[in-house]
Motif scaffolding. Structure first.
Motif, mmCIF file in Angstrom:
data_model
loop_
_atom_site.group_PDB
_atom_site.id
_atom_site.type_symbol
_atom_site.label_atom_id
_atom_site.label_comp_id
_atom_site.label_asym_id
_atom_site.label_seq_id
_atom_site.Cartn_x
_atom_site.Cartn_y
_atom_site.Cartn_z
ATOM 1 N N ALA B 194 0.831 -1.211 0.000
ATOM 2 C CA ALA B 194 0.000 0.000 0.000
ATOM 3 C C ALA B 194 0.864 1.259 0.000
ATOM 4 N N ILE B 195 2.014 1.207 0.699
ATOM 5 C CA ILE B 195 2.900 2.380 0.695
ATOM 6 C C ILE B 195 3.417 2.621 -0.719
ATOM 7 N N ILE B 196 3.825 1.517 -1.412
ATOM 8 C CA ILE B 196 4.297 1.663 -2.798
ATOM 9 C C ILE B 196 3.180 2.241 -3.666
ATOM 10 N N LEU B 197 1.961 1.719 -3.473
ATOM 11 C CA LEU B 197 0.834 2.198 -4.282
ATOM 12 C C LEU B 197 0.563 3.679 -4.017
ATOM 13 N N LEU B 198 0.748 4.114 -2.762
ATOM 14 C CA LEU B 198 0.523 5.529 -2.435
ATOM 15 C C LEU B 198 1.518 6.415 -3.191
ATOM 16 N N VAL B 199 2.785 5.987 -3.222
ATOM 17 C CA VAL B 199 3.801 6.760 -3.950
ATOM 18 C C VAL B 199 3.454 6.806 -5.437
ATOM 19 N N VAL B 200 3.069 5.628 -5.982
ATOM 20 C CA VAL B 200 2.681 5.569 -7.401
ATOM 21 C C VAL B 200 1.530 6.526 -7.666
ATOM 22 N N MET B 201 0.543 6.497 -6.791
ATOM 23 C CA MET B 201 -0.661 7.323 -6.956
ATOM 24 C C MET B 201 -0.307 8.808 -6.911
ATOM 25 N N ILE B 202 0.617 9.182 -6.007
ATOM 26 C CA ILE B 202 1.004 10.594 -5.903
ATOM 27 C C ILE B 202 1.695 11.045 -7.192
ATOM 28 N N LEU B 203 2.556 10.171 -7.763
ATOM 29 C CA LEU B 203 3.238 10.550 -9.006
ATOM 30 C C LEU B 203 2.277 10.557 -10.189
ATOM 31 N N VAL B 204 1.297 9.641 -10.174
ATOM 32 C CA VAL B 204 0.274 9.660 -11.231
ATOM 33 C C VAL B 204 -0.512 10.962 -11.164
ATOM 34 N N THR B 205 -0.783 11.434 -9.936
ATOM 35 C CA THR B 205 -1.505 12.694 -9.775
ATOM 36 C C THR B 205 -0.748 13.853 -10.412
ATOM 37 N N THR B 206 0.559 13.879 -10.204
ATOM 38 C CA THR B 206 1.360 14.949 -10.813
ATOM 39 C C THR B 206 1.195 14.944 -12.326
ATOM 40 N N GLY B 207 1.166 13.737 -12.925
ATOM 41 C CA GLY B 207 0.978 13.664 -14.364
ATOM 42 C C GLY B 207 -0.447 14.032 -14.766
ATOM 43 N N GLU B 208 -1.395 13.549 -13.977
ATOM 44 C CA GLU B 208 -2.812 13.788 -14.293
ATOM 45 C C GLU B 208 -3.137 15.282 -14.327
ATOM 46 N N ILE B 209 -2.561 16.047 -13.392
ATOM 47 C CA ILE B 209 -2.806 17.492 -13.409
ATOM 48 C C ILE B 209 -1.738 18.247 -14.182
ATOM 49 N N THR B 210 -0.970 17.514 -15.003
ATOM 50 C CA THR B 210 0.090 18.050 -15.882
ATOM 51 C C THR B 210 0.910 19.165 -15.225
ATOM 52 N N LYS B 211 1.632 18.794 -14.175
ATOM 53 C CA LYS B 211 2.545 19.736 -13.539
ATOM 54 C C LYS B 211 3.979 19.224 -13.741
ATOM 55 N N VAL B 212 4.960 20.124 -13.601
ATOM 56 C CA VAL B 212 6.368 19.726 -13.666
ATOM 57 C C VAL B 212 6.570 18.556 -12.700
ATOM 58 N N PRO B 213 7.289 17.489 -13.051
ATOM 59 C CA PRO B 213 8.079 17.257 -14.261
ATOM 60 C C PRO B 213 7.314 16.600 -15.413
ATOM 61 N N PHE B 214 6.003 16.426 -15.286
ATOM 62 C CA PHE B 214 5.266 15.715 -16.341
ATOM 63 C C PHE B 214 4.443 16.670 -17.210
ATOM 64 N N ASP B 215 4.811 17.950 -17.272
ATOM 65 C CA ASP B 215 3.979 18.903 -18.014
ATOM 66 C C ASP B 215 4.423 19.023 -19.465
ATOM 67 N N ILE B 216 4.763 17.869 -20.081
ATOM 68 C CA ILE B 216 5.244 17.900 -21.466
ATOM 69 C C ILE B 216 4.218 18.493 -22.426
ATOM 70 N N ALA B 217 2.916 18.378 -22.084
ATOM 71 C CA ALA B 217 1.885 18.865 -23.004
ATOM 72 C C ALA B 217 1.768 20.379 -22.981
ATOM 73 N N GLU B 218 2.236 21.028 -21.900
ATOM 74 C CA GLU B 218 2.097 22.480 -21.795
ATOM 75 C C GLU B 218 3.449 23.155 -21.660
ATOM 76 N N ALA B 219 4.496 22.468 -22.134
ATOM 77 C CA ALA B 219 5.836 23.007 -21.929
ATOM 78 C C ALA B 219 5.966 24.375 -22.573
ATOM 79 N N GLU B 220 5.956 25.448 -21.749
ATOM 80 C CA GLU B 220 5.934 26.785 -22.359
ATOM 81 C C GLU B 220 7.256 27.152 -23.009
ATOM 82 N N THR B 221 8.365 26.548 -22.544
ATOM 83 C CA THR B 221 9.646 26.908 -23.148
ATOM 84 C C THR B 221 9.909 26.172 -24.463
#
Lengths: 145, 338
Positions: B194-221
């Motif tokens: 469950a701890i591993i799944l929590l970490v996975v879920m937190i990183l998936v969230t970062t991608g889901e809301i497209t924030k750095v480091p997974f914001d490849i779709a909105e990379a302004e630079t």
């Protein structure tokens, strides 16, 4: 033109256009974003697309190649918008004055609202220029009222 | 008949309240995020109400529709994006308040609904007729396909455990997750899983809301804000709101799956307060939990690292996170067998 409301003063998104500048002014603009000056505390944000911008920050003396691009940038910014010229080059041509490749200072190509002189201007001067731009927005509100 | 009408009216009022809550709290969260990020970078940062000012400004700007855009799709995409995120919020419990659409859907439905905002962004990007937006839309699709598998694995692993322990319950319903918190039902192997799944879920969230480091779709630079490059004024404001609500949705999902604890269940017996007061306290506690989850899944990661390249994002999600999620699944399977 849509009427600018009060939130413009506290949320000005800026698009930076380099029209052939030597990068001196550009670095001073970046310096204004660093923790020392931190313009984000006034809601000023550098955006990546002219469509998102409220203000166009123009540096450089406008070389011939940049004329049509600068015009297109200006047209792409949605109303209400303003143009801030940063640096002596954009105001008069600066050290490039009367060069064969100059299409003129910025105000010969697009209407300019605020001039920030200096070669390069200090970050404080750039922030002051943005404050002058707010004063223009206040005037616009007064005219539309 | 009268009951049905009352139920219907209740749902309509509830939807309205949840929509208003989602937008206001989402924008507030964005403000807190920006303030915290600024403090972490030794800056003062914008005021907490900055996102409200941004949205207010965007709504009074000119709304430009490019000449070579597909106008109807271009204008509909932000609305679909915002409404679909608000729809997800209706299925998620808030503190001890049950979800508005309780009994109409479960986590599997949320999993499917979560793709709609991204699809709306992809549609809007392709419809704006700009090469930057097209590249951005393609990257958004790549991102979506990448994080979908670890996310599904996480939810299936948790649901599997619950379904083996309590065969009578609806395994994927969020109310079941709230009733049997993950950490209470797991054995030693399961806790590690469950701890591993929590970490996975937190990183998936970062991608889901497209924030750095997974914001490849909105990379302004690189690609000038990607999918949003042509959007301005009201449409951009709607996307901004949708992004804010999506942050709340993803954090609520983590809270509902991993931290469904309420203060009332533990303190209710010793401190006597009317149930409405306990509801309010649980709700505030839930908001606190949301902020903590958002800090770790968005602000902390966003300030710490730079943007990944497209292939690195795919490698992180399909390689490392999928592997981690599968290991966690095996650990939970061991936990079920032992």
């Amino acid at each position: 033109m849509p009427k600018p409301n009060r939130s413009f003063d506290k949320s000005l998104w800026v698009f930076h256009v380099n029209t052939g500048s030597c990068n001196g002014c550009d670095i001073e603009i970046l310096a204004a974003l660093t923790p020392r000056y931190d313009v984000e505390r006034f809601g000023i944000k550098l955006v990546g697309s002219p469509r998102h911008a409220d203000a166009l920050l123009v540096t450089g003396p406008v070389s011939r190649d940049m004329v049509d691009k600068l015009k297109r940038f200006y047209e792409q910014v949605p109303d209400p918008k303003e143009v801030i010229v940063v640096g002596s080059c954009g105001i008069s041509g600066g050290v490039f004055h009367e060069s064969y490749d100059l299409a003129g200072p910025v105000d010969r190509i697009i209407p300019v609202d605020v001039y920030v002189p200096g070669c390069p201007p200090r970050p404080e001067a750039i922030i002051d220029g943005v404050v002058k731009a707010w004063m223009k927005l206040e005037r616009l509100r007064g005219e539309n009222r | 008949m009268a009951d049905e009408i009352i139920h219907f009216v209740e749902i309509i009022i509830g939807v309205f309240l949840v929509a208003v809550f989602g937008m206001i709290f989402g924008l507030l969260t964005k403000g807190i995020d920006r303030k915290l990020a600024a403090h972490m970078q030794w800056r003062v940062g914008p005021p907490v109400i900055q996102p409200f000012l941004d949205v207010k400004k965007l709504f009074c700007k000119e709304n430009v529709v490019p000449r070579n855009a597909v106008a109807w799709l271009y204008n509909v995409a932000p609305i679909v994006c915002l409404t679909s995120v608000i729809a997800i919020l209706l299925y998620i419990p808030m503190g001890s308040i049950p979800p508005i659409l309780k009994g109409y859907g479960d986590v599997i439905l949320i999993l499917y609904l979560l793709t709609i905002p991204s699809l709306a962004m992809v549609a809007g990007g392709f419809a704006s007729g700009s090469p930057f937006a097209t590249v951005g839309a393609q990257r958004e699709m790549v991102l979506m396909m990448s994080y979908e598998f670890p996310l599904a694995t996480t939810i299936i692993a948790l649901g599997w455990k619950i379904s083996t322990l309590y065969p009578g319950e609806a395994a994927f319903s969020l109310t079941t997750f709230t009733k049997y918190p993950v950490w209470n039902i797991m054995g030693p192997f399961g806790i590690i899983g469950a701890i591993i799944l929590l970490v996975v879920m937190i990183l998936v969230t970062t991608g889901e809301i497209t924030k750095v480091p997974f914001d490849i779709a909105e990379a302004e630079t690189e690609i000038a804000e990607g999918v949003f490059v042509e959007y301005s004024g009201r449409n951009l404001g709607l996307f901004y709101l949708a992004d804010a609500v999506k942050t709340v949705v993803m954090a609520s999902l983590i809270v509902a799956l991993f931290f469904p604890y309420n203060l009332s269940t533990y303190l209710g017996s010793s401190i006597h307060l009317p149930s409405i007061a306990w509801n309010a306290i649980d709700f505030l506690f839930y908001l606190l939990k949301l902020e903590i989850v958002i800090f770790f899944s968005m602000t902390f990661i966003r300030v710490s690292v730079a943007r990944f390249k497209v292939d690195q994002v795919v490698k992180v999600y399909w390689g490392y996170l999928t592997l981690a999620a599968l290991i966690a699944l095996v650990l939970i399977a061991l936990d079920i067998l032992l």
